[in-house]
Design a protein around this motif. Sequence first.
Motif, PDB file in Angstrom:
ATOM      1  N   SER A 131       0.757  -1.334   0.084  1.00  0.00           N
ATOM      2  CA  SER A 131       0.023  -0.118   0.086  1.00  0.00           C
ATOM      3  C   SER A 131       0.904   1.392   0.021  1.00  0.00           C
ATOM      4  O   SER A 131       0.697   2.246  -0.809  1.00  0.00           O
ATOM      5  N   ASP A 132       2.007   1.154   0.838  1.00  0.00           N
ATOM      6  CA  ASP A 132       2.881   2.281   0.858  1.00  0.00           C
ATOM      7  C   ASP A 132       3.577   2.682  -0.265  1.00  0.00           C
ATOM      8  O   ASP A 132       3.631   3.675  -0.915  1.00  0.00           O
ATOM      9  N   SER A 133       3.966   1.582  -0.849  1.00  0.00           N
ATOM     10  CA  SER A 133       4.694   1.699  -2.263  1.00  0.00           C
ATOM     11  C   SER A 133       3.778   2.158  -3.291  1.00  0.00           C
ATOM     12  O   SER A 133       4.155   3.038  -4.201  1.00  0.00           O
ATOM     13  N   ARG A 134       2.697   1.573  -3.584  1.00  0.00           N
ATOM     14  CA  ARG A 134       1.599   2.212  -4.558  1.00  0.00           C
ATOM     15  C   ARG A 134       1.442   3.950  -4.194  1.00  0.00           C
ATOM     16  O   ARG A 134       1.322   4.597  -5.384  1.00  0.00           O
ATOM     17  N   ASN A 135       1.203   4.335  -3.039  1.00  0.00           N
ATOM     18  CA  ASN A 135       1.075   5.782  -2.799  1.00  0.00           C
ATOM     19  C   ASN A 135       2.297   6.400  -3.088  1.00  0.00           C
ATOM     20  O   ASN A 135       2.247   7.581  -3.787  1.00  0.00           O
ATOM     21  N   PHE A 136       3.476   5.808  -2.764  1.00  0.00           N
ATOM     22  CA  PHE A 136       4.741   6.655  -3.165  1.00  0.00           C
ATOM     23  C   PHE A 136       4.865   6.626  -4.856  1.00  0.00           C
ATOM     24  O   PHE A 136       5.273   7.741  -5.359  1.00  0.00           O
ATOM     25  N   ALA A 137       4.404   5.625  -5.348  1.00  0.00           N
ATOM     26  CA  ALA A 137       4.627   5.547  -6.929  1.00  0.00           C
ATOM     27  C   ALA A 137       3.874   6.586  -7.484  1.00  0.00           C
ATOM     28  O   ALA A 137       4.148   7.212  -8.562  1.00  0.00           O
ATOM     29  N   SER A 138       2.515   6.637  -6.907  1.00  0.00           N
ATOM     30  CA  SER A 138       1.519   7.762  -7.435  1.00  0.00           C
ATOM     31  C   SER A 138       2.023   8.989  -7.369  1.00  0.00           C
ATOM     32  O   SER A 138       1.647   9.883  -8.314  1.00  0.00           O
ATOM     33  N   LYS A 139       2.675   9.474  -6.329  1.00  0.00           N
ATOM     34  CA  LYS A 139       2.995  10.873  -5.958  1.00  0.00           C
ATOM     35  C   LYS A 139       4.395  11.036  -6.757  1.00  0.00           C
ATOM     36  O   LYS A 139       4.429  12.037  -7.261  1.00  0.00           O
ATOM     37  N   MET A 140       5.252  10.430  -6.524  1.00  0.00           N
ATOM     38  CA  MET A 140       6.649  10.471  -7.236  1.00  0.00           C
ATOM     39  C   MET A 140       6.616  10.120  -8.627  1.00  0.00           C
ATOM     40  O   MET A 140       7.413  10.813  -9.519  1.00  0.00           O
ATOM     41  N   GLY A 141       5.691   9.489  -9.049  1.00  0.00           N
ATOM     42  CA  GLY A 141       5.741   9.118 -10.612  1.00  0.00           C
ATOM     43  C   GLY A 141       5.501  10.366 -11.247  1.00  0.00           C
ATOM     44  O   GLY A 141       5.758  10.680 -12.488  1.00  0.00           O
ATOM     45  N   ASN A 146      14.243  16.405  -3.682  1.00  0.00           N
ATOM     46  CA  ASN A 146      13.974  17.370  -2.349  1.00  0.00           C
ATOM     47  C   ASN A 146      12.664  17.247  -1.726  1.00  0.00           C
ATOM     48  O   ASN A 146      12.292  18.097  -0.911  1.00  0.00           O
ATOM     49  N   THR A 147      12.086  16.413  -2.447  1.00  0.00           N
ATOM     50  CA  THR A 147      10.555  15.865  -1.935  1.00  0.00           C
ATOM     51  C   THR A 147      10.661  15.112  -0.897  1.00  0.00           C
ATOM     52  O   THR A 147      11.171  13.848  -0.930  1.00  0.00           O
ATOM     53  N   ASN A 148      10.126  15.271   0.334  1.00  0.00           N
ATOM     54  CA  ASN A 148       9.907  14.549   1.368  1.00  0.00           C
ATOM     55  C   ASN A 148       8.217  13.740   1.549  1.00  0.00           C
ATOM     56  O   ASN A 148       7.472  14.538   1.678  1.00  0.00           O
ATOM     57  N   LEU A 149       8.372  12.730   1.171  1.00  0.00           N
ATOM     58  CA  LEU A 149       7.229  11.903   1.251  1.00  0.00           C
ATOM     59  C   LEU A 149       6.982  11.295   2.388  1.00  0.00           C
ATOM     60  O   LEU A 149       5.759  10.314   2.767  1.00  0.00           O
ATOM     61  N   GLY A 150       7.698  11.298   3.462  1.00  0.00           N
ATOM     62  CA  GLY A 150       7.708  10.736   4.650  1.00  0.00           C
ATOM     63  C   GLY A 150       8.421   9.477   4.745  1.00  0.00           C
ATOM     64  O   GLY A 150       9.146   9.246   3.962  1.00  0.00           O
ATOM     65  N   LYS A 151       8.065   8.558   5.908  1.00  0.00           N
ATOM     66  CA  LYS A 151       8.708   7.634   6.378  1.00  0.00           C
ATOM     67  C   LYS A 151       8.085   6.356   5.827  1.00  0.00           C
ATOM     68  O   LYS A 151       8.601   5.419   5.357  1.00  0.00           O
ATOM     69  N   ASP A 152       6.809   6.281   5.533  1.00  0.00           N
ATOM     70  CA  ASP A 152       6.104   5.137   5.226  1.00  0.00           C
ATOM     71  C   ASP A 152       5.979   5.288   3.564  1.00  0.00           C
ATOM     72  O   ASP A 152       4.977   5.510   2.936  1.00  0.00           O
ATOM     73  N   VAL A 153       7.023   4.844   3.020  1.00  0.00           N
ATOM     74  CA  VAL A 153       7.197   4.749   1.429  1.00  0.00           C
ATOM     75  C   VAL A 153       7.161   3.465   0.840  1.00  0.00           C
ATOM     76  O   VAL A 153       7.143   3.277  -0.215  1.00  0.00           O
ATOM     77  N   GLY A 154       6.925   2.480   1.927  1.00  0.00           N
ATOM     78  CA  GLY A 154       7.027   1.258   1.289  1.00  0.00           C
ATOM     79  C   GLY A 154       8.490   0.771   0.612  1.00  0.00           C
ATOM     80  O   GLY A 154       9.638   1.531   0.692  1.00  0.00           O
ATOM     81  N   HIS A 155       8.648  -0.500   0.281  1.00  0.00           N
ATOM     82  CA  HIS A 155      10.005  -0.895  -0.221  1.00  0.00           C
ATOM     83  C   HIS A 155      10.419  -0.257  -1.505  1.00  0.00           C
ATOM     84  O   HIS A 155      11.207   0.124  -1.785  1.00  0.00           O
ATOM     85  N   LEU A 156       9.343  -0.069  -2.353  1.00  0.00           N
ATOM     86  CA  LEU A 156       9.489   0.845  -3.548  1.00  0.00           C
ATOM     87  C   LEU A 156       9.913   2.094  -3.177  1.00  0.00           C
ATOM     88  O   LEU A 156      10.967   2.677  -4.081  1.00  0.00           O
TER      89      LEU A 156
END
Length: 229
Positions: A46-56, A69-79
């Motif tokens: 779940s965390d990886s999917r959220n990270f991929a959608s934002k960072m992608g 320089n973007t900080n998406l927090g600690k819960d970013v998943g394995h990806l």
Amino acid sequence: MDFSLQQIWEHTGLFARFIIFTLGFMSMSSLIVIAERMVVFRKTRSDSRNFASKMGAILAKGDLSTAANTNLGKDVGHLGRVINSGLTAYRISPNDKDVAVESVARALERQAQREVQSMKRGLGVLATVGSTAPFVGLLGTTMGIVNAFQEMAKSGAGGLATISAGIAEALITTAFGLLVAIPAVMAYNFLQGWVDARSVDISESSNEFLDVVARNLTGGETRSQQQAG
């Protein structure tokens, strides 16, 4: 003798009970690992999917400086942890394109190996339980049969009625061993397949990110050459 579980348990010897308690401990260990891994895998996916959608969305623009320089927090998943390691390497890399790309590639590979190893944590317990539980049960069966024939020798009487209780006691340990091993093997295969699939995802995402880095550095060099000309 009534061949119910209660009656069989009452007639089991000390060694057979030790085998049953050992198998019970192995079963609890495998169940704990299964539950813990399922919770961890669900969260990291779940965390990886959220990270991929934002960072992608940021990387699609090729804006690596903003991404770094973007900080998406600690819960970013394995990806997220893998890509963040590549962004960190990019941020501190030198201006030389080849050196920078190589540095980012090594950072991605190191973090990917860490993530895969972390996801495999506990799977060794399932593999051990799945492979040894039937043999532990078989050990109880063997000793139970030996005890049954010893009792027959002491009583001096033959026939199935004399050793039936001992045989039932012996076979129950084999059945218990199989009941412990089968779920452990099935869970191990499922979780190992999940790890293998996530490993492929990490590899594909790392390669895509590395392509973005290479294009960004190539574009930067081209612009510098045009300005110098």
